[in-house]
Design a protein around this motif. Sequence first.
Motif, PDB file in Angstrom:
ATOM      1  N   LEU A  40       7.321   5.910  13.057  1.00 41.57           N
ATOM      2  CA  LEU A  40       7.745   5.725  11.671  1.00 41.57           C
ATOM      3  C   LEU A  40       8.562   4.445  11.517  1.00 41.57           C
ATOM      4  O   LEU A  40       8.339   3.651  10.589  1.00 41.57           O
ATOM      5  CB  LEU A  40       8.555   6.937  11.210  1.00 41.57           C
ATOM      6  CG  LEU A  40       9.226   6.854   9.839  1.00 41.57           C
ATOM      7  CD1 LEU A  40       8.191   6.716   8.735  1.00 41.57           C
ATOM      8  CD2 LEU A  40      10.110   8.066   9.588  1.00 41.57           C
ATOM      9  N   LEU A  41       9.500   4.214  12.423  1.00 39.68           N
ATOM     10  CA  LEU A  41      10.341   3.019  12.324  1.00 39.68           C
ATOM     11  C   LEU A  41       9.539   1.748  12.581  1.00 39.68           C
ATOM     12  O   LEU A  41       9.842   0.696  12.004  1.00 39.68           O
ATOM     13  CB  LEU A  41      11.518   3.130  13.301  1.00 39.68           C
ATOM     14  CG  LEU A  41      12.527   4.247  12.993  1.00 39.68           C
ATOM     15  CD1 LEU A  41      13.656   4.243  14.025  1.00 39.68           C
ATOM     16  CD2 LEU A  41      13.081   4.118  11.587  1.00 39.68           C
ATOM     17  N   ARG A  42       8.512   1.825  13.436  1.00 37.99           N
ATOM     18  CA  ARG A  42       7.673   0.646  13.620  1.00 37.99           C
ATOM     19  C   ARG A  42       6.932   0.314  12.320  1.00 37.99           C
ATOM     20  O   ARG A  42       6.818  -0.854  11.936  1.00 37.99           O
ATOM     21  CB  ARG A  42       6.686   0.854  14.773  1.00 37.99           C
ATOM     22  CG  ARG A  42       7.292   0.536  16.133  1.00 37.99           C
ATOM     23  CD  ARG A  42       6.246   0.515  17.230  1.00 37.99           C
ATOM     24  NE  ARG A  42       5.834   1.850  17.614  1.00 37.99           N
ATOM     25  CZ  ARG A  42       6.474   2.601  18.494  1.00 37.99           C
ATOM     26  NH1 ARG A  42       7.585   2.164  19.058  1.00 37.99           N
ATOM     27  NH2 ARG A  42       6.028   3.802  18.807  1.00 37.99           N
ATOM     28  N   SER A  43       6.424   1.326  11.635  1.00 41.96           N
ATOM     29  CA  SER A  43       5.776   1.085  10.346  1.00 41.96           C
ATOM     30  C   SER A  43       6.773   0.554   9.325  1.00 41.96           C
ATOM     31  O   SER A  43       6.417  -0.253   8.457  1.00 41.96           O
ATOM     32  CB  SER A  43       5.120   2.370   9.821  1.00 41.96           C
ATOM     33  OG  SER A  43       3.846   2.571  10.381  1.00 41.96           O
ATOM     34  N   CYS A  44       8.021   1.006   9.424  1.00 45.00           N
ATOM     35  CA  CYS A  44       9.041   0.539   8.482  1.00 45.00           C
ATOM     36  C   CYS A  44       9.359  -0.943   8.677  1.00 45.00           C
ATOM     37  O   CYS A  44       9.985  -1.555   7.814  1.00 45.00           O
ATOM     38  CB  CYS A  44      10.311   1.383   8.622  1.00 45.00           C
ATOM     39  SG  CYS A  44      10.202   2.989   7.765  1.00 45.00           S
ATOM     40  N   GLY A  45       8.961  -1.513   9.795  1.00 48.84           N
ATOM     41  CA  GLY A  45       9.101  -2.953   9.964  1.00 48.84           C
ATOM     42  C   GLY A  45       8.196  -3.722   9.019  1.00 48.84           C
ATOM     43  O   GLY A  45       8.445  -4.900   8.728  1.00 48.84           O
TER      44      GLY A  45
END
Length: 407
Positions: A102-107
Amino acid sequence: MLLSTLSIRLPGCRSSSIRSTGLAAVAILGLLAGCGTARLPAPTPATVTPPVITGELPATPAPLPPSPRQVLQRERSRWVSADWNELPGWGSDRASELWPALLRSCGKPAPGWAETCARAALESPGDDLEAHAWLMRHLQPYRIESLDGQALGLLTGYFEPQLQAQRRPGGAYRIPLHAPPPELAQRRPYFTRAQIDGDAMVRTRLKPWEFGYVDDALDLLVLHIQGSGRVLMQEPDGRQRLLRLAFGGHNEQPYQSVGRWLLERGELRGGDASWPAIRDWARRNPQRLGEMLAANPRYVFFREEPLPDPKLGPRGAQGVALTPGRSIAVDRASLPYGTPVWLDATEPLSNTPLQRLVMAQDTGGAITGAVRADYFWGWGAEAEAQAGRMKQALRLWALWPRGQRPG
């Protein structure tokens, strides 16, 4: 999923301990109901006209009309608002495992995700129960349907091939890996696979762009079909390096399925065009391997990249690293990149339920339609076996920030 004693701290709530012998979803809903700052929005009461009583009271009260559902339409799908208890198996997944993906996509957040992504970075959950509660507090589930209302679709699988190669040809290692030649962009379409493999003049022309050699033509075909992979490269000094082969372009020739080619000729039994079946045919018919390979004229060129974290997959179409078991490829006209998705299907070999949180982070030429996904299994022999046999019935729910309309 049965739980033992669980501790949870929600923003604005006291830390609580729960001893549960029921489903995790029950605990999640209870926590959300019992915490003032974590309470879900209450539905607007419906206005119901009391029935006229002319005799005995009815045994059960008249049911309230169902709450109206919000329906959003995208180019190739409809999103229908849903309740969390409609998601099959909700509460049984290791939801905290979604957070790195999820946090990688939030990049590279989708429109409408900036505030929710900032919260996700600051409020990282401590366990699965907190992760479920966070998602339920901030996101709204939507059932994904086709434009004509069909909610059942197809789940296939893909993986990252892992090969062994040598920097110089020798022994069985004589099948070349090619970097994209400079003329690739000017000459379209480029030479076919049959020409690159068998025409002496074309092979000489491409000789300067050979950067490694493998020992199995079928393994190389799998690498071409998947579009990227990892390779354990033996250097001339004897050292071995684990590298990633990233997609560098292709010859602009049409892709043709070798599985379909075998089926059309009655070469596969029972209509099974899985990769294990194709490999078995190739082992039994080595003299016809070249003929089968030539049936797919598309040829892929690769670029070498370092592999700093072997636990992460290649970059997907969103531009972020894929996570085994947590990334899917989707039709972008149905689901935007960076969307968390609840997936309901079964595993191909065991037929056990596959109900989990995943991130829409990739796409593929064959991945088209509303309820359509490709599940990233990772790399290695087990991933290939699972992906090669995966063709499962599928249902999907998109999870989107509350108050935000999907773009």
